[in-house]
Structures are given as structure tokens and as C-alpha cells.
Design a protein around this motif. Structure first.
Motif, short mmCIF file in Angstrom:
data_model
loop_
_atom_site.label_atom_id
_atom_site.label_comp_id
_atom_site.label_asym_id
_atom_site.label_seq_id
_atom_site.Cartn_x
_atom_site.Cartn_y
_atom_site.Cartn_z
N GLU A 145 0.83 -1.20 0.00
CA GLU A 145 0.00 0.00 0.00
C GLU A 145 0.87 1.26 0.00
OE1 GLU A 145 -2.93 2.13 3.16
OE2 GLU A 145 -3.29 0.00 2.76
N ARG B 19 3.89 1.46 -1.13
CA ARG B 19 4.54 1.51 -2.44
C ARG B 19 3.58 2.07 -3.49
NH1 ARG B 19 7.56 -3.63 -4.94
NH2 ARG B 19 9.44 -2.44 -5.27
N THR B 20 2.32 1.64 -3.44
CA THR B 20 1.32 2.12 -4.38
C THR B 20 1.07 3.61 -4.16
OG1 THR B 20 0.25 -0.04 -4.38
CG2 THR B 20 -1.04 1.79 -5.20
N ASN B 21 0.97 4.01 -2.90
CA ASN B 21 0.75 5.42 -2.60
C ASN B 21 1.93 6.27 -3.03
OD1 ASN B 21 -1.74 4.85 -1.50
ND2 ASN B 21 -1.02 4.85 0.62
N SER B 22 3.14 5.76 -2.88
CA SER B 22 4.32 6.55 -3.24
C SER B 22 4.44 6.68 -4.75
CB SER B 22 5.59 5.94 -2.67
OG SER B 22 5.92 4.75 -3.34
N THR B 23 4.04 5.68 -5.51
CA THR B 23 4.13 5.79 -6.97
C THR B 23 3.04 6.70 -7.51
OG1 THR B 23 2.81 3.79 -7.26
CG2 THR B 23 5.20 3.54 -7.31
N THR B 24 1.89 6.76 -6.85
CA THR B 24 0.83 7.66 -7.32
C THR B 24 1.09 9.10 -6.90
OG1 THR B 24 -0.53 7.18 -5.39
CG2 THR B 24 -0.92 5.85 -7.36
N THR B 25 1.74 9.32 -5.76
CA THR B 25 2.02 10.67 -5.30
C THR B 25 3.42 11.13 -5.66
OG1 THR B 25 2.74 9.89 -3.13
CG2 THR B 25 0.41 10.46 -3.38
N GLY B 26 4.28 10.19 -6.02
CA GLY B 26 5.65 10.53 -6.37
C GLY B 26 6.55 10.72 -5.18
N THR C 78 8.83 6.38 0.48
CA THR C 78 8.22 5.69 1.61
C THR C 78 9.28 5.33 2.63
OG1 THR C 78 8.48 3.52 0.62
CG2 THR C 78 6.42 4.69 0.16
#
Length: 131
Positions: free
Chosen positions: A72, A74-81, A84
Motif C-alpha cells: 500500500e 509503495r502504491t501510494n508513493s508511486t501515485t504521489t511521487g 516511503t
């Protein structure tokens, strides 16, 4: 023997192994736990197997939550740039009902759990050697 029975037996065996591993780590870290577990092993095998299965189930659920949290993040960091960072807070164990996934999903989850357990074991070894 049907496939569901075989799956349950394999899953139970996995949990017993996971619980035994977790208990072994505790035994290495705590001499009081070591003596308690050795006494249990000498007297009550079936009860010990049940306890190890329960401990394995708890460890499995903790590992699953840990992996889900990392994924989660990792997914949040790729969508927000953003980047983590993982925290080393202790996790509490609560029973969670889990539906039976198909074989491919289960294999992926087990692989992720093994990776998480390896990381945790390395972290524990690192903190043990620094003491």
C-alpha cells in the motif's frame, strides 16, 4: 481425499512450521521461554502442535498485514511521487477471516510472506548481534 482437505492439511502444516519457527526464535531470545517450550515438548505433543498452528496462523496474519502495508505504501508513493519509509512498530495480532484464494494468488502471498519473514529475521539477527 479431496482437494479442499489436502489444501487444509498443507495450510495447517505450513502454520505449524511457521509457529515452530516463531517459537524457536523466541526460545533463542528468552531463556525462560526456552525452558517452558522444552517442558511442553516433552509432555504434550498434540497440544503443542495446536499451539504452534495457532502461533503460525497469527504470524501468517501479521506477515500478510505487513506485506499489505508495504504494498500500500509503495502504491501510494508511486501515485504521489513521494518516498516511503517503513516503521519498526510492533504489530498486534487480531484474528481475521480470510477467504480461500486461488492457487496463483496464494503462491504470491506465500512468497511475499517468506520475503517479509526473511527481512524480519535479518533485522532480529542484526539487533541481536549489536547487543
Amino acid at each position: 481425499m479431496n482437494a479442499d482437505n489436502l489444501t487444509q492439511i498443507l495450510h495447517q502444516g505450513f502454520r505449524v512450521t511457521l509457529g515452530a519457527t516463531s517459537s524457536m526464535i523466541e526460545m533463542l531470545q528468552d531463556s525462560q521461554k526456552r525452558s517452558e517450550n522444552l517442558e511442553k515438548m516433552q509432555s504434550q505433543w498434540s497440544q503443542l502442535a495446536e499451539e504452534l498452528a495457532e502461533k503460525g496462523e497469527q504470524t501468517e496474519q501479521e506477515a500478510r498485514r505487513f506485506v499489505d502495508t508495504i504494498l500500500e505504501q509503495r502504491t501510494n508513493s508511486t501515485t504521489t511521487g513521494g518516498t516511503t519509509s517503513t516503521s519498526s512498530e510492533s504489530m498486534t495480532t487480531t484474528p481475521v477471516s480470510v477467504s480461500e484464494p486461488d492457487s496463483a494468488e496464494e503462491l504470491q502471498e506465500l512468497t511475499a510472506q517468506i520475503a517479509a519473514l526473511r527481512l524480519e529475521l535479518e533485522r532480529l539477527r542484526g539487533s541481536e548481534s549489536s547487543n
